[in-house]
Design a protein around this motif. Sequence first.
Motif, PDB file in Angstrom:
ATOM      1  N   LEU A  80       0.780   8.300   2.279  1.00 51.22           N
ATOM      2  CA  LEU A  80       0.396   7.119   1.510  1.00 51.22           C
ATOM      3  C   LEU A  80       0.367   5.877   2.405  1.00 51.22           C
ATOM      4  N   ASN A  81       1.300   5.773   3.318  1.00 51.95           N
ATOM      5  CA  ASN A  81       1.311   4.642   4.246  1.00 51.95           C
ATOM      6  C   ASN A  81       0.045   4.610   5.110  1.00 51.95           C
ATOM      7  N   SER A  82      -0.443   5.773   5.490  1.00 46.53           N
ATOM      8  CA  SER A  82      -1.657   5.811   6.300  1.00 46.53           C
ATOM      9  C   SER A  82      -2.853   5.280   5.524  1.00 46.53           C
ATOM     10  N   LEU A  83      -2.881   5.535   4.232  1.00 47.02           N
ATOM     11  CA  LEU A  83      -3.945   4.997   3.384  1.00 47.02           C
ATOM     12  C   LEU A  83      -3.808   3.486   3.221  1.00 47.02           C
ATOM     13  N   LEU A  84      -2.569   3.020   3.066  1.00 45.61           N
ATOM     14  CA  LEU A  84      -2.328   1.587   2.903  1.00 45.61           C
ATOM     15  C   LEU A  84      -2.744   0.810   4.146  1.00 45.61           C
ATOM     16  N   LEU A  85      -2.509   1.396   5.311  1.00 49.82           N
ATOM     17  CA  LEU A  85      -2.896   0.740   6.557  1.00 49.82           C
ATOM     18  C   LEU A  85      -4.412   0.691   6.716  1.00 49.82           C
ATOM     19  N   GLU A  86      -5.062   1.760   6.306  1.00 52.95           N
ATOM     20  CA  GLU A  86      -6.513   1.841   6.473  1.00 52.95           C
ATOM     21  C   GLU A  86      -7.268   1.014   5.436  1.00 52.95           C
ATOM     22  N   PHE A  87      -6.673   0.923   4.214  1.00 54.87           N
ATOM     23  CA  PHE A  87      -7.341   0.211   3.124  1.00 54.87           C
ATOM     24  C   PHE A  87      -6.415  -0.865   2.555  1.00 54.87           C
ATOM     25  N   PRO A  88      -6.298  -2.005   3.233  1.00 54.97           N
ATOM     26  CA  PRO A  88      -5.382  -3.059   2.792  1.00 54.97           C
ATOM     27  C   PRO A  88      -5.935  -3.864   1.607  1.00 54.97           C
ATOM     28  N   VAL A  89      -5.037  -4.512   0.880  1.00 57.28           N
ATOM     29  CA  VAL A  89      -5.409  -5.394  -0.222  1.00 57.28           C
ATOM     30  C   VAL A  89      -4.646  -6.712  -0.075  1.00 57.28           C
ATOM     31  N   SER A  90      -5.061  -7.693  -0.840  1.00 51.26           N
ATOM     32  CA  SER A  90      -4.378  -8.989  -0.849  1.00 51.26           C
ATOM     33  C   SER A  90      -3.954  -9.311  -2.279  1.00 51.26           C
ATOM     34  N   PRO A  91      -2.654  -9.534  -2.508  1.00 48.89           N
ATOM     35  CA  PRO A  91      -2.223  -9.909  -3.859  1.00 48.89           C
ATOM     36  C   PRO A  91      -2.635 -11.337  -4.178  1.00 48.89           C
ATOM     37  N   GLN A  92      -3.099 -11.534  -5.385  1.00 44.77           N
ATOM     38  CA  GLN A  92      -3.489 -12.862  -5.830  1.00 44.77           C
ATOM     39  C   GLN A  92      -2.999 -13.098  -7.254  1.00 44.77           C
ATOM     40  N   ILE A 125      -7.084  -0.157  -3.898  1.00 42.97           N
ATOM     41  CA  ILE A 125      -6.389  -0.333  -5.178  1.00 42.97           C
ATOM     42  C   ILE A 125      -5.630   0.929  -5.559  1.00 42.97           C
ATOM     43  N   ALA A 126      -6.244   2.103  -5.364  1.00 45.12           N
ATOM     44  CA  ALA A 126      -5.591   3.364  -5.707  1.00 45.12           C
ATOM     45  C   ALA A 126      -4.321   3.577  -4.894  1.00 45.12           C
ATOM     46  N   ALA A 127      -4.415   3.335  -3.592  1.00 40.24           N
ATOM     47  CA  ALA A 127      -3.255   3.536  -2.714  1.00 40.24           C
ATOM     48  C   ALA A 127      -2.142   2.550  -3.033  1.00 40.24           C
ATOM     49  N   MET A 128      -2.487   1.286  -3.250  1.00 42.88           N
ATOM     50  CA  MET A 128      -1.462   0.295  -3.556  1.00 42.88           C
ATOM     51  C   MET A 128      -0.820   0.563  -4.909  1.00 42.88           C
ATOM     52  N   GLY A 129      -1.618   0.931  -5.898  1.00 46.99           N
ATOM     53  CA  GLY A 129      -1.066   1.246  -7.212  1.00 46.99           C
ATOM     54  C   GLY A 129      -0.114   2.429  -7.143  1.00 46.99           C
ATOM     55  N   LEU A 130      -0.500   3.457  -6.382  1.00 45.89           N
ATOM     56  CA  LEU A 130       0.349   4.629  -6.236  1.00 45.89           C
ATOM     57  C   LEU A 130       1.631   4.282  -5.479  1.00 45.89           C
ATOM     58  N   ALA A 131       1.509   3.402  -4.499  1.00 43.55           N
ATOM     59  CA  ALA A 131       2.682   2.969  -3.734  1.00 43.55           C
ATOM     60  C   ALA A 131       3.671   2.214  -4.620  1.00 43.55           C
ATOM     61  N   PHE A 132       3.162   1.346  -5.481  1.00 41.31           N
ATOM     62  CA  PHE A 132       4.034   0.632  -6.410  1.00 41.31           C
ATOM     63  C   PHE A 132       4.747   1.611  -7.339  1.00 41.31           C
ATOM     64  N   HIS A 133       4.009   2.591  -7.835  1.00 37.69           N
ATOM     65  CA  HIS A 133       4.601   3.575  -8.740  1.00 37.69           C
ATOM     66  C   HIS A 133       5.683   4.386  -8.027  1.00 37.69           C
ATOM     67  N   LEU A 134       5.385   4.798  -6.810  1.00 35.80           N
ATOM     68  CA  LEU A 134       6.325   5.612  -6.044  1.00 35.80           C
ATOM     69  C   LEU A 134       7.622   4.848  -5.769  1.00 35.80           C
ATOM     70  N   THR A 135       7.495   3.608  -5.325  1.00 38.41           N
ATOM     71  CA  THR A 135       8.700   2.844  -4.974  1.00 38.41           C
ATOM     72  C   THR A 135       9.477   2.389  -6.208  1.00 38.41           C
ATOM     73  N   GLU A 136       8.781   2.216  -7.322  1.00 40.51           N
ATOM     74  CA  GLU A 136       9.448   1.764  -8.550  1.00 40.51           C
ATOM     75  C   GLU A 136      10.163   2.907  -9.266  1.00 40.51           C
ATOM     76  N   TYR A 137       9.530   4.087  -9.297  1.00 43.06           N
ATOM     77  CA  TYR A 137      10.063   5.189 -10.107  1.00 43.06           C
ATOM     78  C   TYR A 137      10.532   6.398  -9.304  1.00 43.06           C
ATOM     79  N   GLY A 138      10.115   6.515  -8.047  1.00 45.47           N
ATOM     80  CA  GLY A 138      10.538   7.648  -7.231  1.00 45.47           C
ATOM     81  C   GLY A 138       9.404   8.613  -6.945  1.00 45.47           C
ATOM     82  N   VAL A 139       9.508   9.300  -5.821  1.00 43.78           N
ATOM     83  CA  VAL A 139       8.471  10.248  -5.411  1.00 43.78           C
ATOM     84  C   VAL A 139       8.347  11.397  -6.403  1.00 43.78           C
ATOM     85  N   ASP A 140       9.457  11.781  -7.026  1.00 39.61           N
ATOM     86  CA  ASP A 140       9.412  12.909  -7.950  1.00 39.61           C
ATOM     87  C   ASP A 140       8.670  12.581  -9.238  1.00 39.61           C
TER      88      ASP A 140
END
Length: 209
Positions: A80-92, A125-140
């Motif tokens: 997931l980190n590799s996707l975040l690095l390749e496809f960055p977003v900016s929060p607004q 957007i997909a990678a960042m959304g998934l990253a938020f979900h993972l860090t908020e609720y856990g990989v499982d």
Amino acid sequence: MELAYYSDYAVRLVNSEEPVRGKDALTSVEAVRDLFGVNATAARRATDADVTRFRSVRARLRAVFEAADKGDETLAVDLLNSLLLEFPVSPQISGHDHRDEDGRPLWHMHLADHPSNATAGYAAIAAMGLAFHLTEYGVDRLGLCQAAPCRNAYLDTSTNRSRRYCSDRCATRANVAAYRARKRLEADREESSGLTADNAQRSSASGER
């Protein structure tokens, strides 16, 4: 931030293919645009070239779910980190057209992408959304449907981390299959017990003679 909304981008893309069944809904630019849902402005950027690019991102997102499903948290995060690095977003901060009862904007955090093409915008957007979900609720909380041969991706939002299927339909199908399997096992055991009893009776009768 609308975590469920953004993370659903990843689920929608991954589930556009059913590898075990040999089905792939991502075969045209129209299919790509449909994945954006209500985001019509972003969807209009899609071209035929995005079909192949979307499939590539889809494979990488599925790999995240597969790693999580196998309990390999480190691999899931690395992918997931590799996707975040390749496809960055900016929060607004955004208010869009939503207003409270006093007419003031309902401010919230929004993920703004600056893509070179439709795939880059969607993937960000997909990678960042998934990253938020993972860090908020856990990989499982990232799962793959256990009702073979489905294997669709899902996000577990249950209170007791008990979700195992992507939909009620798959859950029902799996429960019916398990019930039938138990009945077959019971029938086999009864048949086996009957044969054992018959053999015992025959042995006893033979011994008496």
